[in-house]
Scaffold this active site. Structure first.
Site, PDB file in Angstrom:
ATOM      1  N   CYS A   1      47.852  64.608  54.029  1.00  0.00           N
ATOM      2  CA  CYS A   1      47.519  64.452  52.614  1.00  0.00           C
ATOM      3  C   CYS A   1      48.057  63.131  52.078  1.00  0.00           C
ATOM      4  CB  CYS A   1      48.145  65.580  51.774  1.00  0.00           C
ATOM      5  SG  CYS A   1      47.748  67.252  52.312  1.00  0.00           S
TER       6      CYS A   1
ATOM      7  N   ASP B   1      48.822  23.947  34.805  1.00  0.00           N
ATOM      8  CA  ASP B   1      47.649  24.419  34.069  1.00  0.00           C
ATOM      9  C   ASP B   1      47.873  24.269  32.564  1.00  0.00           C
ATOM     10  OD1 ASP B   1      45.075  26.263  34.127  1.00  0.00           O
ATOM     11  OD2 ASP B   1      46.423  27.080  32.602  1.00  0.00           O
TER      12      ASP B   1
END
Length: 487
Positions: free
Chosen positions: A34, A438
């Site tokens: 699981c 940037d």
């Protein structure tokens, strides 16, 4: 993590979905495995065994739980956080390289021998590349069985199985049901349109969709990308043909509608869409570290779960990054759209306005530089990049070596820190890529009183998640990339 027994037990007992995909719980009494968040009553700790992959659990003789569907859990975040051999191999396996070229093809892409790849992957994943690819084929088969009306023969071939017998045996072994029994459990009507599938892409919570989809739409190339009916749509270049995908943010999952020209490309398409949206990230780990910085803490608290928008094609983004050098977003989109019309492959999109697949490097090698409305220096930069991509010396794909790719990019004329780190962030998927030069980042830093050198120094505290810090810094500005487009 699977070797930390007590931590795994606590995660299972808490049904903590943050650990889905990190490890798999096998129950020795039921022979079922699981995901960590399985909704059933947790087994006794003495009956639990933990595996690093679904393939390892399957090799050990466990079958997938029918309730929690562990094969469909989000991928382990570490494969997108690392650039070592195993992480690169896992990204390539997810991209379908083993299905198309075998383990020898995988080894060739990585630059290692088959024996080295087998040894390293098995040591960390508990299963070899073939078993990992087999587990992926089983998941693809289940999706096709449950979401289409294809015959089982067509499903077997589309999922990548060499024979119907192998397909039947694998499905029974993994799911403890025959293909026919799997389809009988489905309550919804399979998709009627050939090649069209509607899927749910899981992710680890939280997820902040605004900048993720806002960025993709604001920078989208007309004809290749669009925002329609609350979904981001784009064309894809896949191994067996073009495709169109629509991705829509929903509560707890991303809605994904794929129209494929060849169903064999399903698993590759899903992998690339997950990579595009950074769905295998561990947002809690990212936010916990960034929140320790007093400057970023309020930003993280206001928008937990920011993701880094990536790309479905590393070469495509690199070309677009060069087109975007020192120009506005609108101008970059215009330049890219012209390339698409002149050199892209046409596609049919009856549901929207998509017209082309973005041209690959081989197609762009034929372009006339005089047709480019840009300075000569940028033409040389673009042509140099295209030559490097077509020559095979620069790999920007899922299995790329991040250090080597940066070295090759830095050696190209016209490539500065902004272009290289933009490609590292979006094409390579490096979570620590940083853009201190940037304009948007510099403006945000200035608002907080940080000089360029101070920003770089403070950025050292954000490792290894500086790409996520950039997303928060960009969000301080009023730009469409920070906003979820209107439906």
């Amino acid at each position: 993590m699977h070797e930390d027994f007590e931590r795994c037990v606590r995660a299972v007992q808490a049904k903590d979905d943050r650990f889905d995909g990190w490890f798999f719980t096998a129950v020795t009494t039921t022979r079922i495995y699981c995901r960590a968040s399985c909704p059933v009553v947790p087994p006794k700790p003495e009956n639990m065994t933990f595996y690093p992959s679904a393939a390892a659990a399957q090799e050990a003789g466990f079958r997938a739980c029918k309730r929690c569907r562990p094969d469909a859990s989000p991928g382990s975040p570490q494969w997108n956080e690392r650039a070592d051999l195993v992480a690169r191999a896992m990204r390539l396996i997810a991209d379908g390289v083993v299905d198309t070229g075998g383990v020898s093809g995988l080894a060739a892409r990585l630059g290692y021998s088959v024996r080295q790849v087998e040894r390293h992957v098995r040591a960390e994943l508990g299963a070899g590349p073939l078993s990992l690819a087999r587990a992926q084929r089983a998941q693809t088969a289940r999706l096709l069985i449950e979401t289409t009306g294809l015959s089982m023969i067509d499903v077997a071939l589309a999922a990548g199985f060499g024979s119907v017998r192998t397909f039947n045996d694998t499905v029974r072994e993994v799911f403890a049901l025959s293909p026919t029994e799997l389809r009988a459990r489905v309550r919804t009507t399979p998709a009627a349109a050939p090649g069209t599938l509607s899927l749910r892409l899981p992710y680890r919570k939280p997820l902040f969709p605004d900048n993720l989809f806002g960025h993709l739409v604001a920078t989208g190339v007309p004809g290749v990308e669009e925002w329609r009916d609350g979904a981001y749509r784009r064309t894809l270049r896949l191994p067996h043909g073009p495709a169109v995908v629509a991705l829509k943010p929903e509560e707890g999952f991303i809605g994904c509608r794929l129209t494929l020209s060849d169903l064999r490309d399903l698993s590759t398409a899903i992998s690339r869409c997950r990579r595009l949206l950074d769905l295998d990230a561990d947002p809690v780990a990212v936010d916990d570290l960034l929140a320790t910085d007093p400057m970023l803490a309020p930003m993280v608290a206001a928008a937990p779960g920011r993701r880094v928008p990536r790309t479905v094609d590393g070469d495509e983004f690199a070309v677009r990054a060069v087109l975007g050098q020192q120009v506005s977003t609108a101008a970059a989109r215009t330049h890219a759209a012209r390339l698409v019309v002149a050199h892209g492959d046409p596609v049919d999109d009856p549901e929207g306005g998509l017209t082309h697949v973005f041209p690959d490097a081989e197609a762009l090698a034929e372009l006339d530089p005089e047709s480019l409305a840009m300075p000569q220096s940028r033409k040389r930069t673009l042509l140099g990049l295209i030559a490097e991509l077509t020559g095979g010396d620069l790999d920007l794909g899922a299995g790329s070596d991040w250090l080597r790719a940066r070295e090759r990019l830095n050696a190209l004329p016209g490539f500065g820190p902004w272009t290289v780190e933009s490609i590292a962030m979006r094409s390579l998927g490096d979570p620590d890529a940083f853009l201190p030069t940037d304009l948007g980042v510099k403006i945000a830093a200035k608002e907080y009183g940080l000089s360029p050198s101070a920003l770089i120094e403070q950025g050292e505290r954000w490792r290894p998640w500086r790409a996520y810090a950039v997303q928060h810094l960009w969000a301080t500005g009023d730009h469409p990339i920070n906003k979820l487009p209107a439906a």
